[in-house]
Design a protein around this motif. Structure first.
Motif, PDB file in Angstrom:
ATOM      1  N   ARG A  38       0.822  -1.216   0.000  1.00  0.00           N
ATOM      2  CA  ARG A  38       0.000   0.000   0.000  1.00  0.00           C
ATOM      3  C   ARG A  38       0.849   1.257   0.000  1.00  0.00           C
ATOM      4  NH1 ARG A  38      -4.727  -1.080   4.448  1.00  0.00           N
ATOM      5  NH2 ARG A  38      -5.677  -2.832   3.378  1.00  0.00           N
ATOM      6  N   LEU A  39       0.264   2.344  -0.494  1.00  0.00           N
ATOM      7  CA  LEU A  39       0.891   3.657  -0.422  1.00  0.00           C
ATOM      8  C   LEU A  39       0.245   4.441   0.708  1.00  0.00           C
ATOM      9  CD1 LEU A  39       0.986   4.637  -4.185  1.00  0.00           C
ATOM     10  CD2 LEU A  39       2.865   3.796  -2.794  1.00  0.00           C
ATOM     11  N   SER A  40       0.995   5.397   1.251  1.00  0.00           N
ATOM     12  CA  SER A  40       0.465   6.273   2.283  1.00  0.00           C
ATOM     13  C   SER A  40       1.096   7.648   2.102  1.00  0.00           C
ATOM     14  CB  SER A  40       0.768   5.712   3.662  1.00  0.00           C
ATOM     15  OG  SER A  40       0.064   6.438   4.643  1.00  0.00           O
ATOM     16  N   ILE A  41       0.630   8.611   2.883  1.00  0.00           N
ATOM     17  CA  ILE A  41       1.136   9.982   2.799  1.00  0.00           C
ATOM     18  C   ILE A  41       1.675  10.370   4.168  1.00  0.00           C
ATOM     19  CG2 ILE A  41       0.520  12.381   2.363  1.00  0.00           C
ATOM     20  CD1 ILE A  41      -1.675  11.336   0.492  1.00  0.00           C
ATOM     21  N   ASP A  42       2.896  10.921   4.182  1.00  0.00           N
ATOM     22  CA  ASP A  42       3.500  11.318   5.458  1.00  0.00           C
ATOM     23  C   ASP A  42       3.026  12.705   5.885  1.00  0.00           C
ATOM     24  OD1 ASP A  42       4.940  13.145   3.940  1.00  0.00           O
ATOM     25  OD2 ASP A  42       6.863  12.139   4.193  1.00  0.00           O
ATOM     26  N   GLU A  43       3.552  13.185   7.004  1.00  0.00           N
ATOM     27  CA  GLU A  43       3.117  14.481   7.545  1.00  0.00           C
ATOM     28  C   GLU A  43       3.496  15.659   6.665  1.00  0.00           C
ATOM     29  OE1 GLU A  43       7.035  13.295   9.303  1.00  0.00           O
ATOM     30  OE2 GLU A  43       5.078  12.348   9.278  1.00  0.00           O
ATOM     31  N   HIS A  44       4.408  15.454   5.713  1.00  0.00           N
ATOM     32  CA  HIS A  44       4.805  16.524   4.789  1.00  0.00           C
ATOM     33  C   HIS A  44       4.043  16.458   3.464  1.00  0.00           C
ATOM     34  CE1 HIS A  44       8.015  17.496   7.541  1.00  0.00           C
ATOM     35  NE2 HIS A  44       8.398  16.228   7.527  1.00  0.00           N
ATOM     36  N   ARG A  49       5.748   4.148   0.269  1.00  0.00           N
ATOM     37  CA  ARG A  49       5.203   2.796   0.262  1.00  0.00           C
ATOM     38  C   ARG A  49       5.344   2.191   1.652  1.00  0.00           C
ATOM     39  NH1 ARG A  49       3.135   0.333  -3.755  1.00  0.00           N
ATOM     40  NH2 ARG A  49       4.227   1.589  -5.279  1.00  0.00           N
ATOM     41  N   THR A  50       4.261   1.643   2.155  1.00  0.00           N
ATOM     42  CA  THR A  50       4.259   1.040   3.489  1.00  0.00           C
ATOM     43  C   THR A  50       4.703  -0.424   3.399  1.00  0.00           C
ATOM     44  OG1 THR A  50       1.991   0.256   3.340  1.00  0.00           O
ATOM     45  CG2 THR A  50       2.306   2.498   4.139  1.00  0.00           C
ATOM     46  N   ASN A  51       4.745  -1.108   4.515  1.00  0.00           N
ATOM     47  CA  ASN A  51       5.021  -2.543   4.545  1.00  0.00           C
ATOM     48  C   ASN A  51       3.732  -3.360   4.550  1.00  0.00           C
ATOM     49  OD1 ASN A  51       7.813  -2.225   4.563  1.00  0.00           O
ATOM     50  ND2 ASN A  51       7.836  -1.961   6.782  1.00  0.00           N
ATOM     51  N   ASP A  52       2.584  -2.689   4.487  1.00  0.00           N
ATOM     52  CA  ASP A  52       1.285  -3.363   4.487  1.00  0.00           C
ATOM     53  C   ASP A  52       0.927  -3.796   3.071  1.00  0.00           C
ATOM     54  OD1 ASP A  52       1.083  -2.668   7.171  1.00  0.00           O
ATOM     55  OD2 ASP A  52       0.012  -0.802   6.712  1.00  0.00           O
TER      56      ASP A  52
END
Length: 72
Positions: A38-44, A49-52
Motif C-alpha cells: 500500500r501507499l500512504s502519505i506522510d506528515e509533509h 510505500r508502506t510494509n502493508d
C-alpha cells in the motif's frame, strides 16, 4: 464529384487494436498492482510505500464489464 478534401475520396481504415491493451496484458498489470504494498502519505504530504500488503478483492480476476445499471 468534388476533390477528396471534401470527403468524397476513399476513407482510411482505422485499426483500434494498438490503442487498447490485450486481455493478457491487463491480467498481468492487475496481478502486478495487487502484488505491491500500500501507499500512504506522510506528515509533509509526500507519498511513500508502506510494509502493508494491498488487499485484493474477493473476485481475484479483473472484470472488464461495467456492472452498473442504467436507469431511464
Amino acid at each position: 464529384m468534388g476533390p477528396a478534401r471534401y470527403g468524397n475520396g476513399p476513407r482510411p481504415t482505422i485499426s483500434y487494436e494498438a490503442l487498447f491493451p490485450s486481455t493478457e496484458e491487463m491480467q498481468k498489470a492487475w496481478a502486478y498492482f495487487w502484488s505491491q504494498n500500500r501507499l500512504s502519505i506522510d506528515e509533509h504530504g509526500r507519498k511513500y510505500r508502506t510494509n502493508d500488503p494491498r488487499v485484493m478483492p474477493a473476485s481475484r480476476e479483473f472484470e472488464f464489464k461495467n456492472r452498473r445499471r442504467r436507469h431511464g
